[in-house]
Structures are given as structure tokens and as C-alpha cells.
Design a protein around this motif. Structure first.
Motif, PDB file in Angstrom:
ATOM      1  N   GLU A 164       1.188  -1.579   0.121  1.00 52.25           N
ATOM      2  CA  GLU A 164       0.165   0.324   0.049  1.00 52.25           C
ATOM      3  C   GLU A 164       0.278   1.114  -0.347  1.00 52.25           C
ATOM      4  OE1 GLU A 164      -2.008  -0.536   3.528  1.00 52.25           O
ATOM      5  OE2 GLU A 164      -3.545  -2.309   2.450  1.00 52.25           O
ATOM      6  N   PRO A 176      -9.821  -5.430   4.788  1.00 51.97           N
ATOM      7  CA  PRO A 176     -10.159  -4.827   5.816  1.00 51.97           C
ATOM      8  C   PRO A 176     -10.687  -5.876   7.259  1.00 51.97           C
ATOM      9  CG  PRO A 176     -11.200  -3.852   4.276  1.00 51.97           C
ATOM     10  CD  PRO A 176      -9.945  -4.812   3.735  1.00 51.97           C
ATOM     11  N   ASP A 186       1.063   7.283   1.656  1.00 53.64           N
ATOM     12  CA  ASP A 186      -0.417   7.506   1.274  1.00 53.64           C
ATOM     13  C   ASP A 186      -0.554   8.227  -0.276  1.00 53.64           C
ATOM     14  OD1 ASP A 186      -0.899   6.555   3.728  1.00 53.64           O
ATOM     15  OD2 ASP A 186      -1.915   8.679   4.500  1.00 53.64           O
ATOM     16  N   GLN A 200      -5.545   1.798  -6.115  1.00 54.60           N
ATOM     17  CA  GLN A 200      -6.622   2.365  -5.334  1.00 54.60           C
ATOM     18  C   GLN A 200      -7.493   1.638  -4.329  1.00 54.60           C
ATOM     19  OE1 GLN A 200      -7.974   4.525  -8.933  1.00 54.60           O
ATOM     20  NE2 GLN A 200      -6.959   6.101  -8.456  1.00 54.60           N
ATOM     21  N   GLY A 201      -6.912   1.773  -3.327  1.00 53.21           N
ATOM     22  CA  GLY A 201      -7.121   0.700  -2.152  1.00 53.21           C
ATOM     23  C   GLY A 201      -7.604  -0.611  -2.085  1.00 53.21           C
ATOM     24  N   HIS A 202      -7.709  -1.684  -3.387  1.00 48.49           N
ATOM     25  CA  HIS A 202      -8.416  -2.746  -3.380  1.00 48.49           C
ATOM     26  C   HIS A 202      -7.056  -3.664  -3.174  1.00 48.49           C
ATOM     27  CE1 HIS A 202     -12.124  -1.670  -4.527  1.00 48.49           C
ATOM     28  NE2 HIS A 202     -11.585  -0.663  -5.107  1.00 48.49           N
ATOM     29  N   THR A 203      -6.959  -4.935  -2.448  1.00 49.32           N
ATOM     30  CA  THR A 203      -5.555  -5.540  -3.097  1.00 49.32           C
ATOM     31  C   THR A 203      -6.273  -6.945  -2.686  1.00 49.32           C
ATOM     32  OG1 THR A 203      -5.910  -6.342  -0.785  1.00 49.32           O
ATOM     33  CG2 THR A 203      -4.194  -4.511  -0.824  1.00 49.32           C
ATOM     34  N   GLU A 262      -0.997   4.972  -5.620  1.00 51.42           N
ATOM     35  CA  GLU A 262      -2.358   4.766  -5.360  1.00 51.42           C
ATOM     36  C   GLU A 262      -2.473   3.782  -6.334  1.00 51.42           C
ATOM     37  OE1 GLU A 262      -3.104   8.006  -8.430  1.00 51.42           O
ATOM     38  OE2 GLU A 262      -4.319   8.720  -6.845  1.00 51.42           O
ATOM     39  N   TYR A 291      -2.385  -3.957  -5.990  1.00 49.14           N
ATOM     40  CA  TYR A 291      -2.622  -2.711  -5.098  1.00 49.14           C
ATOM     41  C   TYR A 291      -3.473  -1.309  -5.791  1.00 49.14           C
ATOM     42  CZ  TYR A 291      -3.216   0.880  -1.720  1.00 49.14           C
ATOM     43  OH  TYR A 291      -4.136   2.660  -1.207  1.00 49.14           O
TER      44      TYR A 291
END
Ligand SMILES: [Zn+2]
Length: 429
Positions: A109, A416, A393, A408-411, A396, A406
């Protein structure tokens, strides 16, 4: 895939309005954006403000991720024996899996695509599987501790070496050769001579297996090695076979002239971990001198309990600032040298060829960053920006071996859910 943006291709090459084209696991084109679109009109296109090679974290401890913040304001040996080792000793297989996955997620990330990872004594297999799932590139090793170690980690010499051999057979070259093995004694304080010599013998039996350990991080550690062996730490490691181009030594802060000669003569790789060295008040490694002697110096974050982040951008900034204030010389360790440490030097320490640059024929390990923030405005010099102003951070997009891990938040794993479980498990430490 065609990745457009300002390219920081390596420590000396910036291409404005450029593009990188990847096919499968390889970079096939680096150059002007318009030329890339003409030559590869059907490629999927993405655009970022800055496109750069993935960074290399050459000394981390992913499995310590659940201990982020458990032992601030401590000296190294107290930090280790009173907090970190007891935590490692208590971790079961699930905790190890969650901790390692969390660590690798933090890496990808924040733009780190390759790691050299010092695991722990037990349940190392969980970390290898986690690395495979997350999709990171890495050199991992189960830790060897056969003396002066707490219950739960102390292991018979032969048992540790046999388990290392089993893991080499199973994982060295696994996951399309993204994952390789390093035989990993913790450090000379907790390893017998038989263990250290056995580690060298084991590594020599397999092509490409590295050796990874800590060395001369702290004066008390060096004193303990002196009491045990009658020798300085690096001299001792050299005597038992733990120097050489396949050896990765983290820290190397407290070294004398002869030890520095040994590191240079044997082409041993040194990993500088400035944040951890500052936080544990261990000292300042003589990085400029090592570099002048031709020693390969890479960069690492060390573990979450002593940093407390695996963000390689923070580490680049710290490395340069620490060198400048230590030398009282503002020209010390400029951005281009730090970027080399965090890319090509790290890849060399890890033993991965064609990793750490945007160049045709090199591995497709690429990151895309945003500069859409007040902090990142303006960007006069993209390389300087990456070293002195960028944060993890800002990343992207992360590609490893041609695979998007990775975006934009998806892995590739349920991040989560991993974070939620990590918060639950961490309450016991
Ligand atoms: Zn370490």
C-alpha cells in the motif's frame, strides 16, 4: 499495461510526460508517452502523476506488525527481551499469518514491492503463504535462536537448521520465483557457533539462498558478543562464514576499522535502518564511509515496534536527514544516493536481478503516485519529491512482477478483514 506519468526511472533519469509499458512480468518500453501509445495502441492505460520503480525494504520484520507501539522509549536489548521476543513466543499460527499479511499489506500500500524479511522461530510457513497471497516479492527466513533465548523461541541447533532446510525445499523459488529464502540467525548473541556455521553450510547447498542477520546495532550487543567470543561482532561473523556477497547484515553501526575493511573486502551487504536506529537510540551507522568503500548499502524500516511504520518514503527522508546532521554537512547523502539505496541496492542485497529500475527487460515492479495534495504542491524535482516530501499514502497503484497487487485501496486479499482481526489479536500483547 501502459502506465503514463512523470517517470522517475532510476536515481538519475526523469522523463516528463513518459510511459512504462509492461507485458506479463517484464517492462518492455520506457520513454515518451506519445511513442508508447503509438507502439502499444491496444494496451490498457492508466495515468498517474509520478511513476517509479517499486521500493525495496531490505530489512523488515512483518511478523512483528501486531506489536506496533508496544515498546516505545526503550533500549534495544530491553526492547527485545522484555517486549518483542515474548510477543513472538506467544504468537500462534493464526496470529503469525495475520501479522505477516498486515505487514505485507502495509508495504504494497505504501510502494514497497520487495522485502528482505526476518520472520520468527515458529510458524514461519504462515508468512511465506501470506507473501504469496499478497503478491509481494521477497526473501524470507525463519529465525534461528539456539542459546540465551526465552522459552518458546529457544530451539535445538539441529532442529532449527532442519526446519530451515524444509522451508527452503518448499518455498525457495516459489510463487513464480517471487519468493526466495534467506537462512536467518537472529544475531550472534542468541546463536551458538554451531548454529552460525550451520547456517552458512545450509545456504551454500542451495543456489541463490541468502544469509540475513542483525549485526552491531547496539554497544551492549557488541559487548555480549565480545564476552562470548573474544572478538568484535563482525570479526566473529566473518570467522564463522557470515560475510560475503550473499550476506545481508542489518545495522552495522558499531564497527571498527578492521571490521569495515572486512565488510568491503567480502562484498557484504549492509542495511541501514535510520528510524529504528534513532528510536532505539542505537547510534548512527557510518553510511557515507561504507558507500565510499564500495560497500552496497540498502535501506530498511526494521520492525513496526521500533519504527513504527513500514513506509519506505519515511525511511528515505530519515536516511538523508540523519546523514546530514551527523556529518554537519548538507551535501551528505543526497536524494539520488538514497533512492539508489531504496531501489537497486536493495534488490542487489536481496539477490534479485533486473529489479529496482524502470528499464526495458527489467521486472515489472512499478508504482504510481498522486501529487494531488497541498503537501505535494509544487513538484520542482520529482526525485527530490519522492525522497523528501512523498508519503506512502501518496501511492495509488502497485504492480509486482506484472501483477496489480494494489489499486486505489483494493488488494488481492481482504485487507479490512485482516486489519479487524489484527486489532482483536493485538489486545493480548
Ligand atoms: Zn531487525
Amino acid at each position: 499495461m501502459l502506465l503514463a506519468g512523470t517517470l522517475v526511472a532510476d536515481s538519475t533519469t526523469v522523463i516528463e510526460d513518459g510511459a512504462v509499458v509492461t507485458i506479463e512480468d517484464e517492462i518492455v518500453f520506457v520513454g515518451p508517452h506519445h511513442e508508447a501509445t503509438e507502439r502499444y495502441p491496444d494496451h490498457e492505460r492508466r495515468a498517474f502523476d509520478i511513476v517509479a520503480p517499486g521500493l525495496v525494504g531490505a530489512h523488515i520484520h512483518s511478523v512483528q506488525s501486531l506489536g506496533r507501539g508496544i515498546a516505545d522509549d526503550e533500549e534495544l536489548l530491553d526492547w527485545l527481551f522484555d517486549h518483542v521476543l515474548p510477543m513472538e513466543a506467544e504468537m500462534d499460527a493464526e496470529a503469525m499469518s495475520v501479522a505477516a499479511t498486515l505487514g505485507y499489506l502495509e508495504c504494497i500500500e505504501s510502494g514497497t514491492t520487495t522485502v528482505i524479511d526476518h520472520l520468527t522461530v515458529t510458524h514461519a510457513e504462515q508468512a511465506f503463504e501470506a507473501a504469496g497471497s499478497v503478491g509481494i516479492r521477497g526473501v524470507l527466513g525463519k529465525v534461528l535462536m539456539d542459546t540465551d533465548s526465552p522459552d518458546g523461541l529457544l530451539e535445538e541447533t539441529e532442529a532449527g537448521l532442519r526446519e530451515s532446510e524444509r522451508l527452503i525445499e518448499k518455498y525457495h523459488g516459489a510463487f513464480d520465483d517471487r519468493i526466495r529464502y534467506a537462512v536467518t540467525p537472529r544475531f550472534a548473541v542468541t546463536c551458538t557457533e554451531d548454529c552460525l556455521r550451520g547456517a552458512r553450510d545450509l545456504a551454500d547447498q542451495y543456489e541463490g539462498v541468502r544469509l540475513h542477520t542483525h549485526a552491531s546495532e547496539n554497544e551492549s550487543e557488541c559487548e555480549r558478543v565480545r564476552e562470548k567470543t573474544g572478538k568484535e561482532n563482525i570479526e566473529w561473523l566473518h570467522e564463522v562464514g557470515l560475510t560475503g556477497p550473499d550476506v545481508v547484515l542489518a545495522h552495522c553501526i558499531w564497527t571498527n576499522e578492521h571490521e569495515r575493511d572486512l565488510l568491503a573486502e567480502t562484498d557484504t551487504n549492509v542495511v541501514h535502518c535510520p528510524s529504528a536506529n534513532m528510536k532505539l537510540a542505537s547510534g548512527v551507522a557510518p553510511i557515507d564511509e561504507y558507500r565510499e568503500r564500495g560497500i552496497t548499502v540498502a535501506l530498511g524500516n526494521d520492525g513496526p515496534p521500533c519504527n513504527n511504520t513500514l513506509d519506505a518514503f519515511t525511511e528515505m527522508r530519515q536516511a538523508s536527514l540523519l546523514a546530514k546532521v551527523d556529518a554537519l554537512e548538507p551535501t551528505a547523502l543526497p536524494a539520488r544516493n538514497v533512492f539508489e539505496m531504496a531501489t537497486t541496492n536493495g534488490a542487489q542485497a536481496a539477490g534479485f536481478d533486473r529489479v529496482g529500475k524502470l528499464e526495458p527487460g527489467w521486472k515489472a515492479d512499478v508504482i504510481g503516485l498522486s501529487t494531488e495534495s497541498s503537501r505535494a504542491t509544487p513538484v520542482h524535482d520529482p526525485l527530490s519529491h519522492l525522497v523528501f516530501a512523498a508519503h506512502g499514502d501518496d501511492v495509488e497503484f502497485t504492480m509486482v512482477d506484472g501483477r496489480v497487487v494494489y489499486d486505489q485501496g483494493h488488494t488481492t486479499v481482504d485487507a479490512p478483514a485482516i486489519r479487524a482481526r489484527a486489532r482483536e489479536l493485538a489486545t493480548q500483547y
